[in-house]
Design a protein around this motif. Sequence first.
Motif, PDB file in Angstrom:
ATOM      1  N   PRO A 161       0.445  -1.189   0.165  1.00 18.10           N
ATOM      2  CA  PRO A 161       0.203   0.040  -0.181  1.00 18.10           C
ATOM      3  C   PRO A 161       0.934   1.280  -0.441  1.00 18.10           C
ATOM      4  CG  PRO A 161       0.264  -0.821   2.102  1.00 18.10           C
ATOM      5  CD  PRO A 161       0.521  -2.173   1.482  1.00 18.10           C
ATOM      6  N   GLY A 162       1.828   1.205   0.558  1.00 20.02           N
ATOM      7  CA  GLY A 162       2.643   2.184   0.975  1.00 20.02           C
ATOM      8  C   GLY A 162       1.398   3.193   1.548  1.00 20.02           C
ATOM      9  N   TRP A 163       1.909   4.625   1.362  1.00 20.87           N
ATOM     10  CA  TRP A 163       1.145   5.992   1.745  1.00 20.87           C
ATOM     11  C   TRP A 163       0.307   6.578   0.603  1.00 20.87           C
ATOM     12  CZ3 TRP A 163       1.399   7.034   6.637  1.00 20.87           C
ATOM     13  CH2 TRP A 163       3.133   6.460   6.962  1.00 20.87           C
ATOM     14  N   TRP A 164      -0.438   5.527  -0.119  1.00 20.87           N
ATOM     15  CA  TRP A 164      -1.237   5.433  -1.493  1.00 20.87           C
ATOM     16  C   TRP A 164      -2.437   4.814  -0.818  1.00 20.87           C
ATOM     17  CZ3 TRP A 164      -0.237   7.778  -6.338  1.00 20.87           C
ATOM     18  CH2 TRP A 164       1.161   7.814  -5.992  1.00 20.87           C
ATOM     19  N   TYR A 165      -4.248   5.972  -0.896  1.00 22.20           N
ATOM     20  CA  TYR A 165      -4.946   6.374   0.181  1.00 22.20           C
ATOM     21  C   TYR A 165      -6.356   5.012  -1.029  1.00 22.20           C
ATOM     22  CZ  TYR A 165      -2.652   8.513   3.795  1.00 22.20           C
ATOM     23  OH  TYR A 165      -1.596   7.988   4.809  1.00 22.20           O
ATOM     24  N   PRO A 166      -6.675   4.928  -0.985  1.00 23.43           N
ATOM     25  CA  PRO A 166      -7.879   4.574  -1.950  1.00 23.43           C
ATOM     26  C   PRO A 166      -8.591   5.132  -2.386  1.00 23.43           C
ATOM     27  CG  PRO A 166      -7.889   3.254  -0.473  1.00 23.43           C
ATOM     28  CD  PRO A 166      -6.620   3.275  -0.132  1.00 23.43           C
ATOM     29  N   LEU A 167      -9.654   5.863  -3.195  1.00 26.10           N
ATOM     30  CA  LEU A 167     -10.298   7.087  -3.231  1.00 26.10           C
ATOM     31  C   LEU A 167     -11.550   6.205  -3.424  1.00 26.10           C
ATOM     32  CD1 LEU A 167      -8.405  10.177  -4.602  1.00 26.10           C
ATOM     33  CD2 LEU A 167      -9.409   9.826  -2.896  1.00 26.10           C
ATOM     34  N   ASN A 168     -11.145   5.515  -4.384  1.00 25.83           N
ATOM     35  CA  ASN A 168     -12.810   4.450  -4.691  1.00 25.83           C
ATOM     36  C   ASN A 168     -12.432   3.208  -3.960  1.00 25.83           C
ATOM     37  OD1 ASN A 168     -10.973   3.898  -6.562  1.00 25.83           O
ATOM     38  ND2 ASN A 168     -12.575   2.618  -7.398  1.00 25.83           N
ATOM     39  N   LEU A 169     -13.775   2.602  -3.147  1.00 26.38           N
ATOM     40  CA  LEU A 169     -14.237   0.730  -2.903  1.00 26.38           C
ATOM     41  C   LEU A 169     -15.655   0.768  -2.779  1.00 26.38           C
ATOM     42  CD1 LEU A 169     -11.515   1.299   0.368  1.00 26.38           C
ATOM     43  CD2 LEU A 169     -11.229  -0.639  -2.319  1.00 26.38           C
ATOM     44  N   CYS A 170     -15.798  -0.277  -3.475  1.00 28.19           N
ATOM     45  CA  CYS A 170     -16.866  -0.352  -3.680  1.00 28.19           C
ATOM     46  C   CYS A 170     -18.413  -0.500  -4.332  1.00 28.19           C
ATOM     47  CB  CYS A 170     -17.783  -1.148  -2.547  1.00 28.19           C
ATOM     48  SG  CYS A 170     -16.361  -1.984  -1.369  1.00 28.19           S
ATOM     49  N   GLY A 171     -17.755   0.492  -4.991  1.00 27.04           N
ATOM     50  CA  GLY A 171     -18.888   1.089  -6.242  1.00 27.04           C
ATOM     51  C   GLY A 171     -19.064   3.187  -5.707  1.00 27.04           C
ATOM     52  N   LYS A 172     -18.171   3.353  -4.762  1.00 28.91           N
ATOM     53  CA  LYS A 172     -18.028   4.620  -4.396  1.00 28.91           C
ATOM     54  C   LYS A 172     -17.280   5.086  -4.166  1.00 28.91           C
ATOM     55  CE  LYS A 172     -20.953   2.737  -0.030  1.00 28.91           C
ATOM     56  NZ  LYS A 172     -21.378   2.973   1.320  1.00 28.91           N
ATOM     57  N   TYR A 173     -17.150   6.782  -4.859  1.00 27.56           N
ATOM     58  CA  TYR A 173     -16.410   7.535  -5.114  1.00 27.56           C
ATOM     59  C   TYR A 173     -16.167   9.204  -4.236  1.00 27.56           C
ATOM     60  CZ  TYR A 173     -16.031   4.734  -9.553  1.00 27.56           C
ATOM     61  OH  TYR A 173     -15.530   3.388 -10.147  1.00 27.56           O
ATOM     62  N   SER A 174     -14.751   8.894  -3.846  1.00 27.23           N
ATOM     63  CA  SER A 174     -14.561   9.771  -3.199  1.00 27.23           C
ATOM     64  C   SER A 174     -13.564  10.503  -3.320  1.00 27.23           C
ATOM     65  CB  SER A 174     -14.770   9.545  -1.418  1.00 27.23           C
ATOM     66  OG  SER A 174     -14.394  10.467  -0.707  1.00 27.23           O
ATOM     67  N   LEU A 175     -13.263  12.369  -2.328  1.00 25.03           N
ATOM     68  CA  LEU A 175     -12.107  12.671  -3.765  1.00 25.03           C
ATOM     69  C   LEU A 175     -11.093  12.907  -1.578  1.00 25.03           C
ATOM     70  CD1 LEU A 175     -13.451  15.927  -5.199  1.00 25.03           C
ATOM     71  CD2 LEU A 175     -12.042  14.004  -6.354  1.00 25.03           C
ATOM     72  N   SER A 176     -12.215  12.681  -0.967  1.00 20.62           N
ATOM     73  CA  SER A 176     -11.171  12.322   0.417  1.00 20.62           C
ATOM     74  C   SER A 176     -10.543  11.516   0.916  1.00 20.62           C
ATOM     75  CB  SER A 176     -12.252  13.441   1.948  1.00 20.62           C
ATOM     76  OG  SER A 176     -12.743  12.343   1.729  1.00 20.62           O
ATOM     77  N   ASP A 182      -2.676   4.580   8.555  1.00 18.13           N
ATOM     78  CA  ASP A 182      -0.787   4.441   7.838  1.00 18.13           C
ATOM     79  C   ASP A 182      -0.983   3.379   6.748  1.00 18.13           C
ATOM     80  OD1 ASP A 182       0.270   5.184  10.395  1.00 18.13           O
ATOM     81  OD2 ASP A 182       0.188   4.045  11.739  1.00 18.13           O
ATOM     82  N   PRO A 183       0.373   2.589   6.274  1.00 24.00           N
ATOM     83  CA  PRO A 183       0.152   1.387   5.075  1.00 24.00           C
ATOM     84  C   PRO A 183      -0.806   0.680   6.036  1.00 24.00           C
ATOM     85  CG  PRO A 183       1.763   2.840   5.098  1.00 24.00           C
ATOM     86  CD  PRO A 183       1.926   3.645   6.639  1.00 24.00           C
ATOM     87  N   PRO A 184      -0.350  -0.297   7.042  1.00 24.66           N
ATOM     88  CA  PRO A 184      -1.215  -1.619   6.888  1.00 24.66           C
ATOM     89  C   PRO A 184      -2.527  -1.287   7.109  1.00 24.66           C
ATOM     90  CG  PRO A 184       0.376  -1.444   8.543  1.00 24.66           C
ATOM     91  CD  PRO A 184       0.490  -0.101   8.252  1.00 24.66           C
ATOM     92  N   ASP A 185      -2.943   0.077   7.878  1.00 27.75           N
ATOM     93  CA  ASP A 185      -4.144   0.419   7.951  1.00 27.75           C
ATOM     94  C   ASP A 185      -4.862   0.095   6.835  1.00 27.75           C
ATOM     95  OD1 ASP A 185      -4.537   0.259  10.647  1.00 27.75           O
ATOM     96  OD2 ASP A 185      -3.736   2.666  10.501  1.00 27.75           O
TER      97      ASP A 185
END
Length: 233
Positions: A161-176, A182-185
Amino acid sequence: MNIASILAAMVLAVLSVYDIKFRELPPKLVASSILLLGLLRLIEGFGLDRRVLAVYVIFDIFILVIISVIAYMKLLGWGDVAAIAIICVSAPTPVPPSRVLPPPLLTLVYYVILVTIFMLTNFVINIIKYRKYLSKLPPKYRLLYLLMARPRKAIDVVRNPGWWYPLNLCGKYSLSFDIYLDPPDISRKVRQAIESGCLKRDDIVWVTYGLPGVPIITIAYVIALLIGDSIFY
């Protein structure tokens, strides 16, 4: 250029290492730096009329309040606020070659410029390498994702994961996103989405990089010290 402003750059460089590695700053180092740099700046003096000095101090406090509100909204980290506070106490008034604008304000201006360059670079990379994924994005998110995110397979985010944060999961999109993950989270969050069945291992997830703010602020501050407000005149 006074000694306090130079030492502040050195302190910020050290804090940048912590921010890059841990996205956290050691509170004791931050507090002691603010105190010592503030005392040193007082000893060095300001060479300004008291009323003029008061205007700059009030303006710097205003900047700190605004940045603190943004951090309270979780749009910036509190480490970024600490970095700006260090600049405010060490260089609250214009430092030559700057004539009018103080380093705290100039730092924010150059910070925005640097972040804009990063976003435009990300835009170009997406257009060149990931154009095929753009059509699947909702139109209202397309431009902003081009600027701030990149596509990765869900399983790759889980594994690295590094410090890359997902913006879209399970069909939901976000800008925040939650800047305090943290990476494990991050890995756990995407794994749970896969396990729940709403996301497949090879599905594309758009992720945005959690830029460490302190190094960018440090670079912006050094630019502010070197060229001041000359580009505005």
